[in-house]
Design a protein around this motif. Structure first.
Motif, PDB file in Angstrom:
ATOM      1  N   GLY A   1      37.203  36.570  40.485  1.00 29.83           N
ATOM      2  CA  GLY A   1      35.874  36.005  40.231  1.00 29.83           C
ATOM      3  C   GLY A   1      34.783  37.063  40.297  1.00 29.83           C
ATOM      4  N   ILE A   2      34.843  37.918  41.300  1.00 31.42           N
ATOM      5  CA  ILE A   2      33.852  38.990  41.439  1.00 31.42           C
ATOM      6  C   ILE A   2      33.930  39.946  40.251  1.00 31.42           C
ATOM      7  CG2 ILE A   2      33.248  41.054  42.783  1.00 31.42           C
ATOM      8  CD1 ILE A   2      34.040  39.406  45.307  1.00 31.42           C
ATOM      9  N   LEU A   3      35.140  40.352  39.895  1.00 33.82           N
ATOM     10  CA  LEU A   3      35.298  41.284  38.776  1.00 33.82           C
ATOM     11  C   LEU A   3      34.818  40.675  37.460  1.00 33.82           C
ATOM     12  CD1 LEU A   3      38.793  42.822  39.628  1.00 33.82           C
ATOM     13  CD2 LEU A   3      36.544  43.916  39.862  1.00 33.82           C
ATOM     14  N   LEU A   4      35.149  39.409  37.241  1.00 31.72           N
ATOM     15  CA  LEU A   4      34.776  38.759  35.985  1.00 31.72           C
ATOM     16  C   LEU A   4      33.268  38.541  35.891  1.00 31.72           C
ATOM     17  CD1 LEU A   4      35.816  37.668  33.316  1.00 31.72           C
ATOM     18  CD2 LEU A   4      36.194  35.462  34.443  1.00 31.72           C
ATOM     19  N   ILE A   5      32.632  38.074  36.960  1.00 30.49           N
ATOM     20  CA  ILE A   5      31.184  37.849  36.900  1.00 30.49           C
ATOM     21  C   ILE A   5      30.435  39.174  36.808  1.00 30.49           C
ATOM     22  CG2 ILE A   5      30.691  37.732  39.390  1.00 30.49           C
ATOM     23  CD1 ILE A   5      29.158  35.520  36.610  1.00 30.49           C
ATOM     24  N   SER A   6      30.995  40.214  37.410  1.00 29.36           N
ATOM     25  CA  SER A   6      30.383  41.539  37.286  1.00 29.36           C
ATOM     26  C   SER A   6      30.418  41.998  35.825  1.00 29.36           C
ATOM     27  CB  SER A   6      31.123  42.536  38.180  1.00 29.36           C
ATOM     28  OG  SER A   6      30.609  43.832  38.006  1.00 29.36           O
ATOM     29  N   PHE A   7      31.543  41.760  35.165  1.00 27.77           N
ATOM     30  CA  PHE A   7      31.659  42.104  33.743  1.00 27.77           C
ATOM     31  C   PHE A   7      30.690  41.269  32.904  1.00 27.77           C
ATOM     32  CE2 PHE A   7      33.722  41.029  29.638  1.00 27.77           C
ATOM     33  CZ  PHE A   7      33.558  42.261  29.012  1.00 27.77           C
TER      34      PHE A   7
ATOM     35  N   ILE B   1      38.247  46.687  31.970  1.00 30.76           N
ATOM     36  CA  ILE B   1      39.566  47.205  32.362  1.00 30.76           C
ATOM     37  C   ILE B   1      39.942  46.697  33.751  1.00 30.76           C
ATOM     38  CG2 ILE B   1      40.809  49.319  33.012  1.00 30.76           C
ATOM     39  CD1 ILE B   1      39.314  50.690  30.636  1.00 30.76           C
ATOM     40  N   LEU B   2      38.987  46.677  34.675  1.00 33.01           N
ATOM     41  CA  LEU B   2      39.272  46.173  36.030  1.00 33.01           C
ATOM     42  C   LEU B   2      39.669  44.703  36.005  1.00 33.01           C
ATOM     43  CD1 LEU B   2      36.483  47.957  38.115  1.00 33.01           C
ATOM     44  CD2 LEU B   2      38.955  48.418  38.155  1.00 33.01           C
ATOM     45  N   VAL B   3      38.993  43.900  35.183  1.00 36.88           N
ATOM     46  CA  VAL B   3      39.348  42.473  35.060  1.00 36.88           C
ATOM     47  C   VAL B   3      40.779  42.334  34.548  1.00 36.88           C
ATOM     48  CG1 VAL B   3      38.878  40.323  33.795  1.00 36.88           C
ATOM     49  CG2 VAL B   3      36.978  41.643  34.753  1.00 36.88           C
ATOM     50  N   VAL B   4      41.087  43.050  33.490  1.00 37.59           N
ATOM     51  CA  VAL B   4      42.421  42.951  32.883  1.00 37.59           C
ATOM     52  C   VAL B   4      43.492  43.475  33.849  1.00 37.59           C
ATOM     53  CG1 VAL B   4      43.874  43.789  30.991  1.00 37.59           C
ATOM     54  CG2 VAL B   4      41.537  43.029  30.528  1.00 37.59           C
ATOM     55  N   LEU B   5      43.218  44.578  34.514  1.00 36.95           N
ATOM     56  CA  LEU B   5      44.180  45.110  35.494  1.00 36.95           C
ATOM     57  C   LEU B   5      44.427  44.120  36.626  1.00 36.95           C
ATOM     58  CD1 LEU B   5      43.220  48.895  35.795  1.00 36.95           C
ATOM     59  CD2 LEU B   5      45.322  47.933  34.837  1.00 36.95           C
ATOM     60  N   TRP B   6      43.347  43.494  37.122  1.00 33.80           N
ATOM     61  CA  TRP B   6      43.524  42.540  38.221  1.00 33.80           C
ATOM     62  C   TRP B   6      44.302  41.310  37.761  1.00 33.80           C
ATOM     63  CZ3 TRP B   6      43.852  43.446  42.984  1.00 33.80           C
ATOM     64  CH2 TRP B   6      43.958  42.397  43.890  1.00 33.80           C
ATOM     65  N   MET B   7      44.059  40.876  36.535  1.00 32.04           N
ATOM     66  CA  MET B   7      44.862  39.770  35.994  1.00 32.04           C
ATOM     67  C   MET B   7      46.329  40.187  35.927  1.00 32.04           C
ATOM     68  SD  MET B   7      42.446  38.330  32.955  1.00 32.04           S
ATOM     69  CE  MET B   7      41.677  36.737  33.184  1.00 32.04           C
TER      70      MET B   7
END
Length: 152
Positions: free
Chosen positions: A77-83, A8-14
């Protein structure tokens, strides 16, 4: 649950990035100019004349806008690699997949801007975005391995 929150954080940031890119040229310029003047006022006392404001904006608009690009994608990048790290070990191939995904989003973001009034696509922005996301991805890996002693 943790995986879902990270997704959700990745999608929200996008979505945040997409929203910034959806601003027309006047709105985008106004936001950038406001940030520049507010930062300048934080470090310099006194009021600026309109001419001085414009001089400050002209001097700092390019670096501020490029730092904004870098930072937006550093966070992505941080959010995506964390996911991704919820599913895979942080091996080089997964770091590279993450970088490629961020780069592809940066390309799509620039293409999106072509359709926004007064905006254009810039290859330089794709490079800056990719550098930002790559920095975030490798910082995440370094912090996880070095500071938290997580062996991958």
């Amino acid at each position: 649950m943790k995986k879902i929150i990270k997704l959700i954080l990745v999608v929200l940031w996008m979505g945040v990035i997409f929203t910034f890119s959806s601003d027309n040229a006047d709105t985008s310029t106004s936001k950038s100019d406001g940030v520049i003047i507010n930062i300048y006022k934080t470090f310099h006392k006194g009021n600026l004349t309109n001419k001085e404001k414009q001089e400050v904006i002209d001097k700092y608009v390019f670096p501020v806008r490029k730092i904004a690009h870098f930072t937006e994608y550093l966070i992505l990048g941080i959010l995506l690699i964390s996911f991704i790290s919820e599913y895979k070990k942080l091996e080089l191939k997964y770091l590279l997949v993450c970088i490629i995904l961020c780069m592809l989003y940066a390309v799509s973001d620039e293409i999106h801007q072509i359709f926004i009034s007064g905006r254009t696509a810039k290859i330089l922005d794709v490079f800056i975005d990719t550098l930002g996301s790559s920095t975030g991805i490798f910082l995440y890996k370094i912090v996880k391995v070095k500071l938290f002693n997580v062996k991958e």
